[in-house]
Design an enzyme around this catalytic site. Sequence first.
Site, PDB file in Angstrom:
ATOM      1  N   LYS A 111       0.800  -1.333  -0.078  1.00  0.00           N
ATOM      2  CA  LYS A 111      -0.288  -0.083  -0.130  1.00  0.00           C
ATOM      3  C   LYS A 111       0.799   1.329   0.384  1.00  0.00           C
ATOM      4  O   LYS A 111       0.517   2.616  -0.483  1.00  0.00           O
ATOM      5  CB  LYS A 111      -1.299   0.103   1.478  1.00  0.00           C
ATOM      6  CG  LYS A 111      -1.887  -1.475   1.656  1.00  0.00           C
ATOM      7  CD  LYS A 111      -2.663  -1.183   2.291  1.00  0.00           C
ATOM      8  CE  LYS A 111      -3.456  -2.413   3.091  1.00  0.00           C
ATOM      9  NZ  LYS A 111      -4.477  -2.778   3.740  1.00  0.00           N
TER      10      LYS A 111
ATOM     11  N   GLN B 156      -4.638  -2.118  10.682  1.00  0.00           N
ATOM     12  CA  GLN B 156      -4.734  -3.232   9.302  1.00  0.00           C
ATOM     13  C   GLN B 156      -4.974  -4.697  11.053  1.00  0.00           C
ATOM     14  O   GLN B 156      -4.440  -4.357  11.619  1.00  0.00           O
ATOM     15  CB  GLN B 156      -3.195  -3.007   9.410  1.00  0.00           C
ATOM     16  CG  GLN B 156      -2.828  -4.660   8.569  1.00  0.00           C
ATOM     17  CD  GLN B 156      -3.562  -4.255   7.097  1.00  0.00           C
ATOM     18  OE1 GLN B 156      -3.328  -3.595   6.453  1.00  0.00           O
ATOM     19  NE2 GLN B 156      -3.492  -5.355   6.673  1.00  0.00           N
TER      20      GLN B 156
ATOM     21  N   ASP C 184     -11.141   1.266   4.073  1.00  0.00           N
ATOM     22  CA  ASP C 184     -11.789   0.109   3.872  1.00  0.00           C
ATOM     23  C   ASP C 184     -13.337  -0.399   3.682  1.00  0.00           C
ATOM     24  O   ASP C 184     -13.233  -1.361   3.857  1.00  0.00           O
ATOM     25  CB  ASP C 184     -11.330  -0.242   5.337  1.00  0.00           C
ATOM     26  CG  ASP C 184     -10.208  -1.186   5.071  1.00  0.00           C
ATOM     27  OD1 ASP C 184      -9.355  -1.799   3.846  1.00  0.00           O
ATOM     28  OD2 ASP C 184      -9.115  -1.949   6.220  1.00  0.00           O
TER      29      ASP C 184
END
Length: 292
Positions: free
Chosen positions: A52, A96, A119
């Site tokens: 990312k 995460q 997300d």
Amino acid sequence: MTTIINGKLRSQKLVADFTNVVSRLAEVSVVPKLVVVTVGEDEASKVYVGQKQKTALKIGMAFDWLTLPESTTQAELSEQIRQLNEDNNVSGMIVQFPLPKHLSEKQVKEEILPSKDVDGFHPYNVGKLVANDATVVACTPKGIINLLAAYDIDPSGKNITIVGRSQIVGLPLSLLLTHLNGTVTVCHTRTADLKAHTRNADILISAVGRAGTITADHLKDGAVVIDVGINRLPSGKLAGDVEYDEVFDKVSAITPVPGGVGPMTVAMLMEQTILCACLQNNLDPQDYLGRD
């Protein structure tokens, strides 16, 4: 002739497009910024965040990676999220997963502002998806929809079987495909006769994370196969859920592993960060992200 649905090539085109978008946003003093928070030393998470970071910097976005120790408490993590929520320079954030076992992923999902939830996990954003009014959605399902469109595979009227019901892939994908007029069946570990469902599928999507789950015997001739699974075999080789070589000549189109769905997930994360940056600065995302 079987078509290989190449997510790597598609994502490269998108990343090139996003580079131009970020450059245009800079002209109006808007710099999309993504922040990723990791807790502890999960090695897989480090790899994913590294991907990312590399892509974000490549397209000209700002990127911060905040690393917190394994011993971080829920209160300390909540305070970090609060600070990022209040930082007007932050367009989108991710905590995460997986988190250390003493921390609540559910609480984290609820604490991130929906407007920065790139997300697509916040209950508000999930509710918007149910209502077919989503702004942001889970990145892997969004990437799959993008891939299908790029290869002119229309879900409308098709029988679609999804193997896997996670809140990250299976469930949001079932909603997206239903909204596109697909007839969707969701299978899982309690499904009594998996083949009875998969053999009827015009489009089969496997997202269970177990190599060898889908064989040629699970598929009808000419099916489209989207393999979301990524598994490390004892040999060290990466493989999906689908027996790729075995099914290749039976299907009309298939995603490889690696190089299929994975790169699209990262590309969609970049898109949603840009989208959030536009909305936070009262810009119409379609003026910047509209594309073929």
